[in-house]
Design a protein around this motif. Structure first.
Motif, PDB file in Angstrom:
ATOM      1  N   ILE A 185       5.747  11.515   3.416  1.00  0.00           N
ATOM      2  CA  ILE A 185       4.617  10.601   2.669  1.00  0.00           C
ATOM      3  C   ILE A 185       4.448  11.537   1.414  1.00  0.00           C
ATOM      4  O   ILE A 185       4.373  10.893   0.312  1.00  0.00           O
ATOM      5  N   VAL A 186       4.280  12.632   1.614  1.00  0.00           N
ATOM      6  CA  VAL A 186       3.838  13.566   0.383  1.00  0.00           C
ATOM      7  C   VAL A 186       4.814  13.481  -0.624  1.00  0.00           C
ATOM      8  O   VAL A 186       4.613  13.440  -1.675  1.00  0.00           O
ATOM      9  N   GLN A 187       6.437  13.471  -0.267  1.00  0.00           N
ATOM     10  CA  GLN A 187       7.402  13.248  -1.071  1.00  0.00           C
ATOM     11  C   GLN A 187       7.454  12.046  -2.027  1.00  0.00           C
ATOM     12  O   GLN A 187       7.334  11.843  -3.077  1.00  0.00           O
ATOM     13  N   GLN A 188       6.956  10.838  -1.050  1.00  0.00           N
ATOM     14  CA  GLN A 188       6.958   9.507  -1.776  1.00  0.00           C
ATOM     15  C   GLN A 188       5.916   9.472  -2.937  1.00  0.00           C
ATOM     16  O   GLN A 188       6.131   8.783  -3.861  1.00  0.00           O
ATOM     17  N   LEU A 189       4.787  10.110  -2.394  1.00  0.00           N
ATOM     18  CA  LEU A 189       3.678  10.284  -3.428  1.00  0.00           C
ATOM     19  C   LEU A 189       4.213  10.821  -4.640  1.00  0.00           C
ATOM     20  O   LEU A 189       3.993  10.261  -5.739  1.00  0.00           O
ATOM     21  N   HIS A 190       4.647  12.028  -4.467  1.00  0.00           N
ATOM     22  CA  HIS A 190       5.140  12.681  -5.609  1.00  0.00           C
ATOM     23  C   HIS A 190       6.330  11.913  -6.425  1.00  0.00           C
ATOM     24  O   HIS A 190       5.853  11.864  -7.799  1.00  0.00           O
ATOM     25  N   VAL A 246      -2.645  11.068   1.430  1.00  0.00           N
ATOM     26  CA  VAL A 246      -1.788  11.218   2.363  1.00  0.00           C
ATOM     27  C   VAL A 246      -2.119  10.517   3.911  1.00  0.00           C
ATOM     28  O   VAL A 246      -1.267   9.705   4.331  1.00  0.00           O
ATOM     29  N   ARG A 247      -3.306  10.575   4.074  1.00  0.00           N
ATOM     30  CA  ARG A 247      -3.969   9.865   5.259  1.00  0.00           C
ATOM     31  C   ARG A 247      -3.715   8.379   5.212  1.00  0.00           C
ATOM     32  O   ARG A 247      -3.510   7.846   6.267  1.00  0.00           O
ATOM     33  N   LYS A 260      -0.705  12.351  -7.198  1.00  0.00           N
ATOM     34  CA  LYS A 260      -0.932  13.655  -6.517  1.00  0.00           C
ATOM     35  C   LYS A 260      -1.061  13.248  -4.933  1.00  0.00           C
ATOM     36  O   LYS A 260      -2.057  12.607  -4.819  1.00  0.00           O
ATOM     37  N   PRO A 261      -0.409  14.200  -3.988  1.00  0.00           N
ATOM     38  CA  PRO A 261      -0.758  13.744  -2.754  1.00  0.00           C
ATOM     39  C   PRO A 261      -1.851  14.506  -2.135  1.00  0.00           C
ATOM     40  O   PRO A 261      -1.975  15.373  -1.598  1.00  0.00           O
ATOM     41  N   THR A 319      -7.108   4.063  -3.378  1.00  0.00           N
ATOM     42  CA  THR A 319      -5.843   4.459  -3.116  1.00  0.00           C
ATOM     43  C   THR A 319      -4.836   3.345  -2.669  1.00  0.00           C
ATOM     44  O   THR A 319      -3.800   3.354  -3.380  1.00  0.00           O
ATOM     45  N   LEU A 320      -5.491   2.362  -1.750  1.00  0.00           N
ATOM     46  CA  LEU A 320      -4.594   1.294  -1.685  1.00  0.00           C
ATOM     47  C   LEU A 320      -4.324   0.431  -2.966  1.00  0.00           C
ATOM     48  O   LEU A 320      -2.838   0.161  -2.903  1.00  0.00           O
TER      49      LEU A 320
END
Lengths: 157, 157
Positions: free
Chosen positions: A23-28, A39-40, A33-34, A76-77
């Motif tokens: 998830i963190v990677q995808q956000l990046h 992330v949650r 910014k994760p 976020t959504l």
DNA sequence: TTGAATGCAAACGCTTTGCACTCGG
DNA sequence: CCGAGTGCAAAGCGTTTGCATTCAA
């Protein structure tokens, strides 16, 4: 009673376990910014193919004792949908529902519970289809099958 | 540029002219007291196959200098939908749209203008269709084709 | 450090509701 | 006449926004 099933046309993900890292990677990758909250939200929605409202996600995060504001969940959504990580669907009369499956597909809509369920796009095919208005193209074709419990009818033959 | 077209599967109505009287009758038949406001709402929406929001109907009535409250328009539309005189559709993310065509049919949704246009049910047929969940039946099958203006692409061939 | 993200509460847009007034049968 | 229907304004609900605070890089 896990909610894992893998009939969806997703690129075969690596393992499921280090979900947080993916998830963190995808956000990046999508320029986001994760943060903890993002992330949650992503984690909850994208863990498996589901359909959730903002309120459900908010409740789920808080259930774990974590702090999030309603605004952050909504924002976020919105961002996740804009960047194509999830999909916002508009088939519920009262609220937006977010769908973790981004590939085109269709839905069953249970009118009694309000829940949505995916229909594999391969399970629907058209033998007749209308001509599109001049100069327009179809951005999406969505089939919704609204379901009702069959009334416990008289069993004839 | 009248908005009359008659491709819809409606029982052939008598003439169009004495519309008001037919409306009054229909309201009566459905147990609704045909007040001035209700007749106006029904008249505007049911004059021809269209898709209108409550606000549009409100504006249309007031345009003629008549008095109606927003609440009455909303309440009237709700009652008309409950009694099956019109149909409420939930394909627009921001608001409810009322459809004067009650027979099952499908929609084009112009993503740029937000407008809906009917698709004759005979213009769509399925050659493959999913199995419904156990014990459920389809109350409605709705196809929505979301349209976007074709980008003025390079004309090849 | 520092701009981006968060939290809170207020604002918003659509829709419903409460209640006194009015109208249709 | 009298209850159903209307109008107005306030309330509701989902969602967004403004702004001071906090956080990730």
């Amino acid at each position: 009673m896990t909610s894992e099933y893998s009939a969806q046309p997703q690129p075969q993900l690596a393992e499921q376990a280090p979900a947080r890292e993916r998830i963190v990677q995808q956000l990046h990758l999508h320029g986001l910014k994760p943060t903890h909250q993002r992330v949650r939200v992503a984690e909850i929605l994208m863990a498996a193919p589901t359909h959730m409202t903002a309120e459900q996600i908010l409740a789920e995060i808080r259930r774990g004792g974590e702090r999030v504001s309603k605004a952050t969940v909504y924002n976020t959504l919105k961002v996740l949908a804009q960047r194509g990580l999830v999909r916002q669907i508009h088939l519920d009369p009262e609220r937006s529902v977010y769908d973790s499956t981004i590939a085109p597909h269709h839905h069953f809509h249970d009118l009694e519970t309000g829940e949505f369920q995916d229909i594999d796009p391969n399970d629907i095919a058209f033998s007749r289809f209308p001509t599109l208005p001049e100069g327009m193209e179809a951005e999406a074709i969505e089939v919704v099958i609204r379901l009702r419990r069959k009334r416990p009818a008289t069993e004839s033959a």
